[in-house]
Design a protein around this motif. Structure first.
Motif, PDB file in Angstrom:
ATOM      1  N   TYR A   2      29.991  -1.383 -21.071  1.00  0.00           N
ATOM      2  CA  TYR A   2      29.372  -2.238 -22.271  1.00  0.00           C
ATOM      3  C   TYR A   2      30.127  -2.706 -22.812  1.00  0.00           C
ATOM      4  O   TYR A   2      31.262  -2.337 -23.306  1.00  0.00           O
ATOM      5  N   LYS A   3      29.764  -4.042 -22.974  1.00  0.00           N
ATOM      6  CA  LYS A   3      30.503  -4.518 -23.975  1.00  0.00           C
ATOM      7  C   LYS A   3      30.094  -5.350 -25.196  1.00  0.00           C
ATOM      8  O   LYS A   3      29.306  -5.622 -25.448  1.00  0.00           O
ATOM      9  N   ILE A   4      31.010  -4.633 -26.168  1.00  0.00           N
ATOM     10  CA  ILE A   4      30.202  -4.764 -27.588  1.00  0.00           C
ATOM     11  C   ILE A   4      30.810  -6.125 -28.411  1.00  0.00           C
ATOM     12  O   ILE A   4      31.710  -6.207 -27.813  1.00  0.00           O
ATOM     13  N   HIS A   5      29.830  -6.980 -28.842  1.00  0.00           N
ATOM     14  CA  HIS A   5      30.275  -8.347 -29.377  1.00  0.00           C
ATOM     15  C   HIS A   5      30.481  -8.241 -30.594  1.00  0.00           C
ATOM     16  O   HIS A   5      30.137  -7.761 -31.631  1.00  0.00           O
ATOM     17  N   TYR A   6      31.496  -9.344 -31.245  1.00  0.00           N
ATOM     18  CA  TYR A   6      31.845  -8.828 -32.546  1.00  0.00           C
ATOM     19  C   TYR A   6      31.978 -10.375 -32.996  1.00  0.00           C
ATOM     20  O   TYR A   6      32.642 -11.049 -32.747  1.00  0.00           O
ATOM     21  N   CYS A  28      21.306  -9.346 -35.646  1.00  0.00           N
ATOM     22  CA  CYS A  28      22.212  -9.222 -35.402  1.00  0.00           C
ATOM     23  C   CYS A  28      23.167  -9.707 -35.911  1.00  0.00           C
ATOM     24  O   CYS A  28      23.525 -10.305 -37.239  1.00  0.00           O
ATOM     25  N   ASP A  52      27.544  -7.170 -33.631  1.00  0.00           N
ATOM     26  CA  ASP A  52      25.731  -7.019 -32.833  1.00  0.00           C
ATOM     27  C   ASP A  52      26.262  -5.482 -32.096  1.00  0.00           C
ATOM     28  O   ASP A  52      27.177  -5.486 -31.371  1.00  0.00           O
ATOM     29  N   LEU A  54      24.849  -2.389 -29.112  1.00  0.00           N
ATOM     30  CA  LEU A  54      24.390  -2.887 -28.358  1.00  0.00           C
ATOM     31  C   LEU A  54      23.038  -2.892 -28.173  1.00  0.00           C
ATOM     32  O   LEU A  54      22.282  -2.589 -28.850  1.00  0.00           O
ATOM     33  N   SER A  59      25.803  -9.209 -27.809  1.00  0.00           N
ATOM     34  CA  SER A  59      26.190  -7.520 -27.157  1.00  0.00           C
ATOM     35  C   SER A  59      25.340  -7.464 -25.676  1.00  0.00           C
ATOM     36  O   SER A  59      24.525  -8.101 -25.417  1.00  0.00           O
TER      37      SER A  59
END
Length: 67
Positions: A2-6, A28, A52, A54, A59
């Protein structure tokens, strides 16, 4: 995998203050991006991050809106 966006404001090598925003349900990190940019304009040596979780925002996740 999983890739978590920020989101983040300008990067400073050794900031005096780090601020992390953790959003609530059905939100978000992008909601806080505008506010973070305004804070950085007013204060020196500060970095602001908004994450953001999961399944939220940008994300990835299998069940959008669920924690």
């Amino acid at each position: 995998n999983y890739k978590i966006h920020y989101y983040h404001t300008k990067e400073i090598e050794k900031p005096k203050v780090l601020v992390f925003y953790l959003h609530g349900l059905y939100s978000c990190g992008g909601v806080y991006a505008y506010f973070g940019n305004k804070v950085v304009q007013q204060l020196d040596d500060i970095c602001v991050y908004a994450i953001d979780f999961l399944n939220f925002g940008k994300s990835v996740g299998d069940y959008r809106g669920y924690i």
